[in-house]
Design a protein around this motif. Sequence first.
Motif, PDB file in Angstrom:
ATOM      1  N   GLY A   1      26.125 -18.390  35.148  1.00  0.00           N
ATOM      2  CA  GLY A   1      25.336 -17.174  35.073  1.00  0.00           C
ATOM      3  C   GLY A   1      25.402 -16.526  33.694  1.00  0.00           C
ATOM      4  N   ILE A   2      26.588 -16.488  33.095  1.00  0.00           N
ATOM      5  CA  ILE A   2      26.723 -15.902  31.745  1.00  0.00           C
ATOM      6  C   ILE A   2      25.960 -16.724  30.724  1.00  0.00           C
ATOM      7  CG2 ILE A   2      28.378 -15.375  29.924  1.00  0.00           C
ATOM      8  CD1 ILE A   2      30.435 -14.781  32.139  1.00  0.00           C
ATOM      9  N   TRP A   3      26.127 -18.049  30.786  1.00  0.00           N
ATOM     10  CA  TRP A   3      25.415 -18.907  29.839  1.00  0.00           C
ATOM     11  C   TRP A   3      23.906 -18.828  30.038  1.00  0.00           C
ATOM     12  CZ3 TRP A   3      22.325 -23.113  31.129  1.00  0.00           C
ATOM     13  CH2 TRP A   3      21.863 -23.881  30.050  1.00  0.00           C
ATOM     14  N   GLY A   4      23.450 -18.864  31.305  1.00  0.00           N
ATOM     15  CA  GLY A   4      22.014 -18.818  31.570  1.00  0.00           C
ATOM     16  C   GLY A   4      21.381 -17.507  31.187  1.00  0.00           C
ATOM     17  N   GLY A   5      22.130 -16.404  31.307  1.00  0.00           N
ATOM     18  CA  GLY A   5      21.583 -15.113  30.941  1.00  0.00           C
ATOM     19  C   GLY A   5      21.419 -14.934  29.448  1.00  0.00           C
ATOM     20  N   CYS A   6      22.206 -15.652  28.644  1.00  0.00           N
ATOM     21  CA  CYS A   6      22.147 -15.504  27.184  1.00  0.00           C
ATOM     22  C   CYS A   6      21.430 -16.644  26.473  1.00  0.00           C
ATOM     23  CB  CYS A   6      23.562 -15.383  26.614  1.00  0.00           C
ATOM     24  SG  CYS A   6      24.543 -14.033  27.312  1.00  0.00           S
ATOM     25  N   TYR A   7      21.095 -17.697  27.204  1.00  0.00           N
ATOM     26  CA  TYR A   7      20.616 -18.900  26.529  1.00  0.00           C
ATOM     27  C   TYR A   7      19.297 -18.669  25.807  1.00  0.00           C
ATOM     28  CZ  TYR A   7      18.907 -23.642  25.848  1.00  0.00           C
ATOM     29  OH  TYR A   7      18.405 -24.793  25.295  1.00  0.00           O
ATOM     30  N   HIS A   8      18.283 -18.158  26.493  1.00  0.00           N
ATOM     31  CA  HIS A   8      16.962 -18.037  25.894  1.00  0.00           C
ATOM     32  C   HIS A   8      16.875 -16.909  24.862  1.00  0.00           C
ATOM     33  CE1 HIS A   8      14.998 -21.058  28.370  1.00  0.00           C
ATOM     34  NE2 HIS A   8      15.641 -20.576  29.421  1.00  0.00           N
TER      35      HIS A   8
ATOM     36  N   SER B   1      19.409 -16.178  22.819  1.00  0.00           N
ATOM     37  CA  SER B   1      20.333 -16.479  21.730  1.00  0.00           C
ATOM     38  C   SER B   1      19.626 -17.246  20.625  1.00  0.00           C
ATOM     39  CB  SER B   1      21.520 -17.291  22.260  1.00  0.00           C
ATOM     40  OG  SER B   1      22.354 -17.687  21.194  1.00  0.00           O
ATOM     41  N   ARG B   2      20.033 -16.986  19.397  1.00  0.00           N
ATOM     42  CA  ARG B   2      19.493 -17.704  18.249  1.00  0.00           C
ATOM     43  C   ARG B   2      20.248 -19.010  18.003  1.00  0.00           C
ATOM     44  NH1 ARG B   2      19.680 -13.543  13.431  1.00  0.00           N
ATOM     45  NH2 ARG B   2      18.955 -15.449  12.342  1.00  0.00           N
ATOM     46  N   PHE B   3      21.442 -19.125  18.570  1.00  0.00           N
ATOM     47  CA  PHE B   3      22.280 -20.316  18.370  1.00  0.00           C
ATOM     48  C   PHE B   3      22.525 -20.968  19.731  1.00  0.00           C
ATOM     49  CE2 PHE B   3      23.386 -17.107  15.219  1.00  0.00           C
ATOM     50  CZ  PHE B   3      23.093 -17.777  14.043  1.00  0.00           C
ATOM     51  N   LYS B   4      21.478 -21.564  20.273  1.00  0.00           N
ATOM     52  CA  LYS B   4      21.573 -22.138  21.622  1.00  0.00           C
ATOM     53  C   LYS B   4      22.574 -23.286  21.673  1.00  0.00           C
ATOM     54  CE  LYS B   4      16.851 -20.980  23.096  1.00  0.00           C
ATOM     55  NZ  LYS B   4      16.561 -20.119  21.929  1.00  0.00           N
ATOM     56  N   GLY B   5      22.612 -24.123  20.651  1.00  0.00           N
ATOM     57  CA  GLY B   5      23.540 -25.235  20.661  1.00  0.00           C
ATOM     58  C   GLY B   5      24.988 -24.792  20.632  1.00  0.00           C
ATOM     59  N   VAL B   6      25.307 -23.813  19.791  1.00  0.00           N
ATOM     60  CA  VAL B   6      26.677 -23.300  19.720  1.00  0.00           C
ATOM     61  C   VAL B   6      27.068 -22.637  21.030  1.00  0.00           C
ATOM     62  CG1 VAL B   6      28.212 -21.706  18.512  1.00  0.00           C
ATOM     63  CG2 VAL B   6      26.496 -23.022  17.229  1.00  0.00           C
ATOM     64  N   LEU B   7      26.152 -21.847  21.606  1.00  0.00           N
ATOM     65  CA  LEU B   7      26.433 -21.181  22.877  1.00  0.00           C
ATOM     66  C   LEU B   7      26.699 -22.190  23.982  1.00  0.00           C
ATOM     67  CD1 LEU B   7      26.499 -18.588  24.630  1.00  0.00           C
ATOM     68  CD2 LEU B   7      24.030 -18.895  24.956  1.00  0.00           C
ATOM     69  N   THR B   8      25.886 -23.235  24.043  1.00  0.00           N
ATOM     70  CA  THR B   8      26.065 -24.267  25.074  1.00  0.00           C
ATOM     71  C   THR B   8      27.384 -25.002  24.886  1.00  0.00           C
ATOM     72  OG1 THR B   8      23.663 -24.528  25.212  1.00  0.00           O
ATOM     73  CG2 THR B   8      25.018 -26.288  26.134  1.00  0.00           C
ATOM     74  N   ALA B   9      27.743 -25.315  23.640  1.00  0.00           N
ATOM     75  CA  ALA B   9      28.992 -26.026  23.374  1.00  0.00           C
ATOM     76  C   ALA B   9      30.199 -25.171  23.752  1.00  0.00           C
ATOM     77  CB  ALA B   9      29.059 -26.429  21.913  1.00  0.00           C
TER      78      ALA B   9
ATOM     79  N   ILE C   1      17.459 -24.189  33.988  1.00  0.00           N
ATOM     80  CA  ILE C   1      17.512 -22.977  33.173  1.00  0.00           C
ATOM     81  C   ILE C   1      16.963 -23.239  31.775  1.00  0.00           C
ATOM     82  CG2 ILE C   1      19.078 -21.305  32.120  1.00  0.00           C
ATOM     83  CD1 ILE C   1      20.880 -21.592  34.553  1.00  0.00           C
ATOM     84  N   MET C   2      17.271 -24.400  31.198  1.00  0.00           N
ATOM     85  CA  MET C   2      16.814 -24.704  29.851  1.00  0.00           C
ATOM     86  C   MET C   2      15.304 -24.896  29.787  1.00  0.00           C
ATOM     87  SD  MET C   2      19.833 -27.320  28.631  1.00  0.00           S
ATOM     88  CE  MET C   2      19.136 -27.563  27.010  1.00  0.00           C
TER      89      MET C   2
END
Length: 522
Positions: free
Chosen positions: A176-183, A185-193, A250-251
């Motif tokens: 939920g935290i990752w999905g809420g910030c993914y779109h 965020s400017r750094f999607k790859g860093v956030l996902t990692a 989500i992606m």
Amino acid sequence: MATLRTGNNVRHRSNSKDRPVKASPPSEPEPQTHGAVEAELEADDLIQWKRHIEVKAELLEQIQGPLQDLLDKTIAESVQSYSRCIRGAADGDLVAKSTATSELFEINHIRTIYHMFIAALLLFIISTLAVDYIDQGRLVLEFDLLFWAFGKLPTVLWAWLFMFSYTLAGPYHMLGIWGGCYHSSRFKGVLTAVAGLALATAQTYVLGVFPIYMVVHHQLPPASRFIIILEQIRFVMKSYSFVRENVPVIMNNKPKQGEAPRLPAFSSYLYFLFCPTLIYRESYPRNPYIRWNYVGVTFLQILGCLFYAYFILVRLCIPVFMNESNQPFSTRTLVLALFHATLPGMLILLLAFFAFLHCWLNAFAEMLCFADRMFYKDWWNSTSFANYYRTWNVVVHDWLYYYGYRDFLWLSRRRFRSAAMLSVFIVSAAVHEYVFTMCFGFFYPVMFCLFAVIGVVFNFTLNDKRKSPVWNIIMWTCLFIGQGIQVCLYCQEWYAQIHCPRPGRSFWELVTPRSWSCSYQR
């Protein structure tokens, strides 16, 4: 002269009588045109088709009577089945989608085999009472071994509650935290990692290290260890499926301006953790009613299978291998023990299948109104080990197929099918060996060799091209031998570990079976 009037014009032509007509020689008949040939061919086709229709009509007249009887019988059975379903729905007892064994038990001849197993259980009980009365002069059934195997249940319970609480809250809130910030965020790859690393670390400690610590530190008995280790694996597979199914959704679904991202419902995830499947879906086919009498009968059958396995171990395994533990390891001893363990090993396999894959999963499916009961297929009719591996445990097979085999092909761009299949076998063999190592408390890679070596060879050699019933006999023979090997070697190693403790804790002493060198003398 004859006249021919056309409108106002008058034309004159000579009559044939007025001037002589020159005789012409008789002409040859003109050849048939293309249209005439086609007309004759069509006439021939029409005659042949008419004859075909006449023969077909005669044939239909001959079989009309048997077909009508068969149709009437089918309609009558369908009406009766529909009436039973309607009555069941009215009584709150709607019949759910059945498994293969449930359908077989509707046949009286197959149900007789089930009754024979019950009679054999009664025979085990009677023989145990008779032996105890002759040896000790009392008629009391003791279950000390069973109570010891399931000992320290409070420790097992709170360990399970801790693992379940984490599995329920950890992956869901992390997603939920990752999905809420993914779109946003400017750094999607860093956030996902970062999110993936955090989740992997939590999974490793809570669902990896913690169960092993509980099993080893508290020295839990075998059955209690099985509960924790199997639940550990189940939680890992469930949480992986939940994350694996929702991350691509989500992606690929960017929310509109001002809308929150669509995340999975907590109730769906909670239901998924208990329903008998390892593939996450937002919703599943549901039944409208719960047959509580069916649930009660299923749990009684599980209890019966538990006592059945207990009597098999007490009467057929423990006396033999306890006495053989004081003999040195030799080929003769191994072969005799192997064939002695074949029958109890196969009985234990059938009991494990019936108790878990049929009774346990069906009981939870019924309590949760879960309608898809395809937990296994008719593996007993397999003529190849490839088909046996696919039909024995459909629940685990689907997980390995979707997240192991298909994902491997996707990563390799569908170029290494054999390697993908081999990787699935290696993972399955390693997990099975891990379970037996942790539950028995010693390393003896019997299960790994059977899966990763013999299982792979059988899968590629005894493949789906084998259709003759002879191959079904070969498959059952191999199953008997394989189960005998497992029961024989694990029982020998169990008593060798008791009678010949390890002198040290070096690596080679831990991985070398004690039964190869132990010779216990009373």
